[in-house]
Design a protein around this motif. Structure first.
Motif, PDB file in Angstrom:
ATOM      1  N   SER A  82      71.467  61.941  31.118  1.00 10.42           N
ATOM      2  CA  SER A  82      72.998  62.360  31.362  1.00 10.42           C
ATOM      3  C   SER A  82      73.541  61.821  32.783  1.00 10.42           C
ATOM      4  O   SER A  82      74.395  62.541  33.371  1.00 10.42           O
ATOM      5  CB  SER A  82      73.055  64.085  31.170  1.00 10.42           C
ATOM      6  N   ASP A  83      73.165  60.837  33.486  1.00 13.40           N
ATOM      7  CA  ASP A  83      73.815  60.452  34.545  1.00 13.40           C
ATOM      8  C   ASP A  83      74.633  59.493  34.027  1.00 13.40           C
ATOM      9  O   ASP A  83      74.355  58.191  34.158  1.00 13.40           O
ATOM     10  CB  ASP A  83      72.630  60.098  35.511  1.00 13.40           C
ATOM     11  N   VAL A  84      75.848  59.980  34.203  1.00  8.89           N
ATOM     12  CA  VAL A  84      77.102  58.752  33.864  1.00  8.89           C
ATOM     13  C   VAL A  84      77.468  57.556  34.925  1.00  8.89           C
ATOM     14  O   VAL A  84      77.276  56.811  34.413  1.00  8.89           O
ATOM     15  CB  VAL A  84      78.465  59.635  33.768  1.00  8.89           C
ATOM     16  N   ASP A  85      77.088  57.820  36.054  1.00  7.79           N
ATOM     17  CA  ASP A  85      77.492  57.003  37.224  1.00  7.79           C
ATOM     18  C   ASP A  85      76.136  55.824  37.084  1.00  7.79           C
ATOM     19  O   ASP A  85      76.741  54.622  37.075  1.00  7.79           O
ATOM     20  CB  ASP A  85      77.210  57.577  38.618  1.00  7.79           C
ATOM     21  N   ALA A  86      74.992  56.234  36.896  1.00 11.20           N
ATOM     22  CA  ALA A  86      74.094  55.077  36.934  1.00 11.20           C
ATOM     23  C   ALA A  86      74.199  54.528  35.465  1.00 11.20           C
ATOM     24  O   ALA A  86      73.676  53.258  35.601  1.00 11.20           O
ATOM     25  CB  ALA A  86      72.575  56.233  36.870  1.00 11.20           C
ATOM     26  N   ILE A 102      70.283  54.454  21.289  1.00 11.33           N
ATOM     27  CA  ILE A 102      70.364  55.816  21.931  1.00 11.33           C
ATOM     28  C   ILE A 102      71.203  57.066  21.205  1.00 11.33           C
ATOM     29  O   ILE A 102      70.982  58.357  21.092  1.00 11.33           O
ATOM     30  CB  ILE A 102      71.308  55.492  23.372  1.00 11.33           C
ATOM     31  N   ALA A 103      72.189  56.418  20.467  1.00  9.80           N
ATOM     32  CA  ALA A 103      72.987  57.374  19.679  1.00  9.80           C
ATOM     33  C   ALA A 103      72.213  58.301  18.715  1.00  9.80           C
ATOM     34  O   ALA A 103      72.263  59.578  18.512  1.00  9.80           O
ATOM     35  CB  ALA A 103      74.143  56.829  18.954  1.00  9.80           C
ATOM     36  N   GLU A 109      80.522  59.205  26.538  1.00 10.00           N
ATOM     37  CA  GLU A 109      80.450  60.178  25.526  1.00 10.00           C
ATOM     38  C   GLU A 109      78.809  60.344  25.536  1.00 10.00           C
ATOM     39  O   GLU A 109      78.328  61.578  25.148  1.00 10.00           O
ATOM     40  CB  GLU A 109      80.859  59.724  24.145  1.00 10.00           C
ATOM     41  N   LEU A 110      77.957  59.344  25.407  1.00 10.95           N
ATOM     42  CA  LEU A 110      76.546  59.760  24.959  1.00 10.95           C
ATOM     43  C   LEU A 110      75.897  60.049  26.217  1.00 10.95           C
ATOM     44  O   LEU A 110      75.201  61.009  26.109  1.00 10.95           O
ATOM     45  CB  LEU A 110      76.030  58.196  24.866  1.00 10.95           C
ATOM     46  N   CYS A 111      76.271  59.920  27.402  1.00 11.13           N
ATOM     47  CA  CYS A 111      75.847  60.789  28.656  1.00 11.13           C
ATOM     48  C   CYS A 111      76.085  62.233  28.684  1.00 11.13           C
ATOM     49  O   CYS A 111      75.158  62.884  28.723  1.00 11.13           O
ATOM     50  CB  CYS A 111      76.319  59.897  29.781  1.00 11.13           C
ATOM     51  N   LEU A 112      77.225  62.297  28.319  1.00  9.79           N
ATOM     52  CA  LEU A 112      77.599  63.798  28.439  1.00  9.79           C
ATOM     53  C   LEU A 112      77.391  64.640  27.111  1.00  9.79           C
ATOM     54  O   LEU A 112      77.900  65.878  27.070  1.00  9.79           O
ATOM     55  CB  LEU A 112      79.028  64.024  29.081  1.00  9.79           C
ATOM     56  N   SER A 113      76.937  63.973  26.202  1.00 12.68           N
ATOM     57  CA  SER A 113      76.595  64.530  24.821  1.00 12.68           C
ATOM     58  C   SER A 113      75.341  65.558  25.117  1.00 12.68           C
ATOM     59  O   SER A 113      74.613  65.256  25.882  1.00 12.68           O
ATOM     60  CB  SER A 113      76.487  63.731  23.816  1.00 12.68           C
TER      61      SER A 113
END
Length: 338
Positions: free
Chosen positions: A169-173, A197-198, A238-242
């Motif tokens: 869940s690291d959006v920036d990375a 990933i999804a 979206e995948l990061c923050l899901s």
């Protein structure tokens, strides 16, 4: 006897270019100590070199040089009268030197080539001085992708870091590694990894993410780069923050593990195919209960083989609302079977 296998420009070949037969040919001579092999490869030796060769060699991994180390090499080249440009009058700005040092991503040869190009292609002023500014450095170094070698070990390291950043869940990375893959122009690898990933990492916690990820990928493929970066970034964020759930992959892996161990058992008679003459005489499908004939479309009956009848492969996670609902139904059905 020492056999040195180095880069192509020195008249040799890289060791990973030796096919299996050639590597096998060297083996007995390595074994009896007749030769000493000194080889270099840009590939992962655990993938490209025969295990028998590897076991008889000491492997050293060479890391990219730090920017300060590259900068020092450039300074030596500017000062060396014999092998460098110490006899030339070169005025290079700090920004240009920094760009040469950082822009090659640890490849000192690339930096030295760019510096040489800058010196040779820049006109001298009336005093014979060569001035190199950051604009010249950018033109001579050009744009070097961090992951341009799509078959190289580093490329798969970036893909691995990409997936692990989304999983964590690291959006920036994740956006950083997406950017590196975009710079390499590797849309197929990005697409495949995002779909995996999804379903592997997001899964039942947010099942709509699979369809939306696929839609983003299809859009990216249709419009191409550079615009493709936009739907890809949407999908990654979206995948990061899901919410995350790997319950589906854990469930199928557990089922496969039993099957691969031979723990299967016979299909219960009431579930066997009964659509042929003589099936009833064999007891096939006789006691099967048709769920749609019962209230709520469910009736308790055994589906797993006797050997596995108490097995539970699916272990729901409650990180997302959708799987929370699935877990409620699953737990209710489990209690009803008892």
């Amino acid at each position: 006897m020492v056999i040195t296998i180095k880069s192509m420009e020195n008249g040799y070949t890289k060791v990973h270019r030796l096919d299996k037969a050639k590597q096998d040919f060297l083996l007995p001579y390595l074994e009896n100590g007749m030769i000493v092999l000194i080889g270099a490869t840009t590939s992962n030796p655990y993938h490209a070199i025969n295990p028998a060769i590897r076991s008889r060699c000491q492997i050293f991994e060479l890391k990219p040089l730090a920017p300060e180390e590259v900068k020092q090499a450039l300074i030596y080249a500017l000062q060396d009268d014999e092998r460098g440009y110490g006899k030339e009058k070169v005025d290079i700005s700090d920004e240009a030197l920094l760009h040469f040092s950082q822009g090659s991503n640890g490849d000192v040869r690339s930096s030295l080539n760019a510096l040489e190009l800058a010196i040779l292609s820049t006109d001298k002023d009336e005093n014979g001085m060569i001035h190199i500014d950051v604009e010249t450095a950018e033109e001579c170094l050009q744009k070097k992708s961090l992951v341009a070698d799509k078959d190289g070990d580093g490329h798969y390291d970036v893909l691995s870091a990409f997936q692990k950043s989304i999983r964590g869940s690291d959006v920036d990375a994740a956006l950083h590694y997406l950017g590196r893959l975009i710079e390499a122009g590797d849309l197929p690898s990005i697409s495949r990894r995002l779909i995996v990933i999804a379903y592997e990492d997001i899964g039942l916690a947010n099942p709509q993410s699979g369809a939306r990820t696929l839609a983003a990928i299809e859009t990216a493929e249709r419009i191409g780069f550079p615009e493709a970066r936009i739907p890809l970034a949407n999908a990654v964020i979206e995948l990061c923050l899901s919410p995350k759930s790997n319950s589906a992959i854990l469930a199928i892996e557990a089922a496969l593990a039993d099957i691969q161990k031979g723990i299967v058992g016979e299909v219960p008679d009431h579930l066997k195919d009964a659509h042929y003459k003589g099936a009833k005489e064999l007891g096939r499908g006789i006691d099967y209960l048709y769920p749609h004939d019962y209230e709520n479309g469910w009736v308790p009956q055994q589906y797993l083989p006797n050997k596995l009848k108490n097995k539970k492969y699916y272990q729901p996670k409650k990180t997302g609302k959708f799987e929370q609902a699935l877990a409620t139904v699953y737990e209710k059905l489990t209690r009803s079977r008892k």
